[in-house]
Design a protein around this motif. Structure first.
Motif, PDB file in Angstrom:
ATOM      1  N   SER A  13      71.100  70.282 -81.645  1.00  0.00           N
ATOM      2  CA  SER A  13      70.086  69.422 -82.264  1.00  0.00           C
ATOM      3  C   SER A  13      69.685  68.255 -81.364  1.00  0.00           C
ATOM      4  N   LEU A  14      70.469  67.998 -80.301  1.00  0.00           N
ATOM      5  CA  LEU A  14      70.189  66.829 -79.460  1.00  0.00           C
ATOM      6  C   LEU A  14      69.389  67.211 -78.225  1.00  0.00           C
ATOM      7  N   LEU A  15      68.467  66.344 -77.855  1.00  0.00           N
ATOM      8  CA  LEU A  15      67.659  66.567 -76.655  1.00  0.00           C
ATOM      9  C   LEU A  15      68.533  66.399 -75.414  1.00  0.00           C
ATOM     10  N   ASP A  16      68.540  67.428 -74.559  1.00  0.00           N
ATOM     11  CA  ASP A  16      69.223  67.356 -73.270  1.00  0.00           C
ATOM     12  C   ASP A  16      68.153  67.047 -72.217  1.00  0.00           C
ATOM     13  N   SER A  17      67.994  65.769 -71.911  1.00  0.00           N
ATOM     14  CA  SER A  17      66.878  65.377 -71.035  1.00  0.00           C
ATOM     15  C   SER A  17      67.077  65.909 -69.614  1.00  0.00           C
ATOM     16  N   ALA A  18      68.327  65.992 -69.155  1.00  0.00           N
ATOM     17  CA  ALA A  18      68.581  66.539 -67.811  1.00  0.00           C
ATOM     18  C   ALA A  18      68.243  68.030 -67.780  1.00  0.00           C
TER      19      ALA A  18
ATOM     20  N   VAL B  91      81.482  52.103 -74.971  1.00  0.00           N
ATOM     21  CA  VAL B  91      82.927  52.136 -75.209  1.00  0.00           C
ATOM     22  C   VAL B  91      83.213  52.040 -76.715  1.00  0.00           C
ATOM     23  N   LEU B  92      82.517  51.151 -77.413  1.00  0.00           N
ATOM     24  CA  LEU B  92      82.740  50.987 -78.858  1.00  0.00           C
ATOM     25  C   LEU B  92      82.352  52.255 -79.630  1.00  0.00           C
ATOM     26  N   CYS B  93      81.295  52.934 -79.183  1.00  0.00           N
ATOM     27  CA  CYS B  93      80.912  54.197 -79.840  1.00  0.00           C
ATOM     28  C   CYS B  93      81.939  55.279 -79.549  1.00  0.00           C
ATOM     29  N   GLU B  94      82.379  55.359 -78.296  1.00  0.00           N
ATOM     30  CA  GLU B  94      83.383  56.366 -77.934  1.00  0.00           C
ATOM     31  C   GLU B  94      84.687  56.124 -78.689  1.00  0.00           C
ATOM     32  N   ALA B  95      84.997  54.868 -78.962  1.00  0.00           N
ATOM     33  CA  ALA B  95      86.219  54.533 -79.711  1.00  0.00           C
ATOM     34  C   ALA B  95      86.018  54.770 -81.209  1.00  0.00           C
ATOM     35  N   GLN B  96      84.799  55.120 -81.587  1.00  0.00           N
ATOM     36  CA  GLN B  96      84.404  55.308 -82.987  1.00  0.00           C
ATOM     37  C   GLN B  96      84.622  54.064 -83.829  1.00  0.00           C
ATOM     38  N   ILE B  97      84.555  52.916 -83.164  1.00  0.00           N
ATOM     39  CA  ILE B  97      84.533  51.645 -83.890  1.00  0.00           C
ATOM     40  C   ILE B  97      83.102  51.424 -84.392  1.00  0.00           C
ATOM     41  N   LEU B  98      82.146  51.959 -83.638  1.00  0.00           N
ATOM     42  CA  LEU B  98      80.747  51.961 -84.070  1.00  0.00           C
ATOM     43  C   LEU B  98      80.269  53.406 -84.172  1.00  0.00           C
ATOM     44  N   PRO B  99      79.317  53.667 -85.070  1.00  0.00           N
ATOM     45  CA  PRO B  99      78.825  55.038 -85.261  1.00  0.00           C
ATOM     46  C   PRO B  99      77.813  55.442 -84.187  1.00  0.00           C
ATOM     47  N   GLY B 100      77.642  56.762 -84.013  1.00  0.00           N
ATOM     48  CA  GLY B 100      76.624  57.271 -83.095  1.00  0.00           C
ATOM     49  C   GLY B 100      77.130  57.401 -81.677  1.00  0.00           C
ATOM     50  N   SER B 148      72.697  61.425 -86.293  1.00  0.00           N
ATOM     51  CA  SER B 148      72.059  62.426 -87.154  1.00  0.00           C
ATOM     52  C   SER B 148      71.129  61.714 -88.139  1.00  0.00           C
ATOM     53  N   GLU B 149      70.218  62.510 -88.715  1.00  0.00           N
ATOM     54  CA  GLU B 149      69.269  61.945 -89.679  1.00  0.00           C
ATOM     55  C   GLU B 149      70.011  61.256 -90.832  1.00  0.00           C
ATOM     56  N   ASP B 150      71.079  61.912 -91.278  1.00  0.00           N
ATOM     57  CA  ASP B 150      71.873  61.349 -92.384  1.00  0.00           C
ATOM     58  C   ASP B 150      72.489  60.022 -91.988  1.00  0.00           C
ATOM     59  N   LEU B 151      73.000  59.979 -90.756  1.00  0.00           N
ATOM     60  CA  LEU B 151      73.642  58.749 -90.297  1.00  0.00           C
ATOM     61  C   LEU B 151      72.624  57.614 -90.179  1.00  0.00           C
ATOM     62  N   VAL B 152      71.446  57.928 -89.659  1.00  0.00           N
ATOM     63  CA  VAL B 152      70.419  56.877 -89.522  1.00  0.00           C
ATOM     64  C   VAL B 152      70.076  56.311 -90.904  1.00  0.00           C
ATOM     65  N   LYS B 153      69.970  57.204 -91.885  1.00  0.00           N
ATOM     66  CA  LYS B 153      69.648  56.755 -93.241  1.00  0.00           C
ATOM     67  C   LYS B 153      70.756  55.855 -93.793  1.00  0.00           C
ATOM     68  N   ASN B 179      63.847  53.866 -73.945  1.00  0.00           N
ATOM     69  CA  ASN B 179      64.798  54.927 -73.607  1.00  0.00           C
ATOM     70  C   ASN B 179      64.785  56.100 -74.583  1.00  0.00           C
ATOM     71  N   GLY B 180      63.902  56.035 -75.573  1.00  0.00           N
ATOM     72  CA  GLY B 180      63.773  57.138 -76.517  1.00  0.00           C
ATOM     73  C   GLY B 180      64.847  57.178 -77.589  1.00  0.00           C
ATOM     74  N   SER B 181      65.403  56.029 -77.922  1.00  0.00           N
ATOM     75  CA  SER B 181      66.454  55.978 -78.948  1.00  0.00           C
ATOM     76  C   SER B 181      65.931  56.437 -80.304  1.00  0.00           C
ATOM     77  N   VAL B 182      66.787  57.050 -81.089  1.00  0.00           N
ATOM     78  CA  VAL B 182      66.382  57.485 -82.421  1.00  0.00           C
ATOM     79  C   VAL B 182      65.994  56.245 -83.236  1.00  0.00           C
ATOM     80  N   ASP B 183      64.817  56.328 -83.846  1.00  0.00           N
ATOM     81  CA  ASP B 183      64.348  55.242 -84.704  1.00  0.00           C
ATOM     82  C   ASP B 183      64.257  53.894 -83.956  1.00  0.00           C
ATOM     83  N   ALA B 184      64.147  53.970 -82.611  1.00  0.00           N
ATOM     84  CA  ALA B 184      64.012  52.762 -81.766  1.00  0.00           C
ATOM     85  C   ALA B 184      65.210  51.806 -81.895  1.00  0.00           C
TER      86      ALA B 184
END
Lengths: 78, 227
Positions: A13-18, B91-100, B148-153, B179-184
């Motif tokens: 589901s994720l865009l692979d830009s590379a 790092v915070l996302c990889e540690a799952q302290i933050l989502p996404g 994911s869409e659910d997570l953004v919501k 950078n094309g981030s989901v939902d900016a």
């Protein structure tokens, strides 16, 4: 020593830009039948003894990020 | 208020953070190496930008498993202020302290420029002071926030979206979302609102000579919490 190959791929589901950039290049080289290229990782592990559960643990703890990636373990060579 | 500025092998914005906090915001700050196991004596944490572990495997992956991160997790759970900018966010996302998670910029380019940000909630000390559109720099190749869409919501419902990329007038546009981030999405909070991760660099915008002082509106959270 047992060797294990782990394949890590970005979730579909994720865009692979590379991957998209590589696909664009292949199309420019004349491979007009190509629609998609996606880039993953191959990680070869060598262990003194193979325990599937422990290799899975390695994948879950570090090698793959479940938020964005899938993985599969293949090619266990004793 | 004494802030721990973490250092991982490959961190390169640690000095920016250290000097910004000390010289420009008048806070106490000390470097803390990743192998330390205690943050006793500190009140807040700054995870700096850079290329920890050379971005090997995934940005922030190895750093997020270092010993000091157990203490960062404790701080997060105790409601103390924690901020991760750029690689610190990863790092915070990889540690799952933050989502996404953060992936390569949609155009595959490293982007180094000023961006405009709009705070999307004011319930967190990290966004409380950001009352208008702010301009601070970004410098990253892998800053496309994905969820994911659910997570953004869910993030929207729980007011965990801290910042969005906007234009100078404070409006969303496809060009503003560099950078094309989901939902900016440029920055997210944990549920409690005490942990912020963002790709832009507030520590590079805390004195006039650097071109902007807008980063202060974010970093003043450390002072707000102390007061």
């Amino acid at each position: 020593m047992p060797r294990i190959r782990v394949i890590v791929t970005l979730k579909p589901s994720l865009l692979d830009s590379a991957g998209r950039t590589v696909a664009d290049s292949l199309v420019k080289l004349g491979y007009s039948e190509l629609t998609t290229a996606r880039i993953g990782k191959v990680i070869d592990l060598e262990v003194t003894s193979y325990d599937e559960a422990r290799v899975k643990e390695m994948c879950d703890k570090l090698l793959a990020n479940p938020v964005i990636e899938d993985y599969r373990i293949e090619g266990v060579i004793e | 208020m004494k802030i721990a500025v973490l250092k991982f092998p490959g961190s390169n914005c640690d000095q920016d953070a250290y000097h910004s906090l000390r010289d420009d915001l008048g806070l106490q700050a000390e470097y803390v190496w990743q192998d330390e196991t205690s943050l006793n004596g500190y009140d807040g944490v700054f995870l700096p930008g850079g290329f920890s572990y050379g971005d090997y495997l995934r940005c922030g992956a190895m750093a997020s498993r270092s010993p000091i991160m157990n203490e960062v997790r404790r701080f997060a759970n105790e409601g103390r202020p924690v901020i991760g900018a750029c690689n610190g966010f990863q790092v915070l996302c990889e540690a799952q302290i933050l989502p996404g998670a953060l992936l390569r910029n949609v155009d595959e380019k490293f982007i180094c420029q000023d961006v405009y940000l709009r705070a999307e909630t004011h319930r967190s000390p990290w966004t409380e002071g950001v009352t208008s559109t702010i301009r601070i720099p970004i410098a990253h190749g892998e800053g496309r926030y994905v969820a994911s869409e659910d997570l953004v919501k869910q993030l929207e419902d729980k007011e965990q979206i801290a910042f969005r990329y906007v234009d100078a007038a404070g409006e969303r546009s496809s060009t503003a979302n560099v950078n094309g981030s989901v939902d900016a999405i440029a920055g997210v909070l944990n549920e409690r609102g005490n942990v912020l991760g963002l790709m832009p660099h507030p520590e590079r915008a805390t004195r006039a000579r650097l071109g902007s002082v807008d980063g202060r509106t974010i970093l003043q959270a450390f002072q707000l919490v102390a007061a």
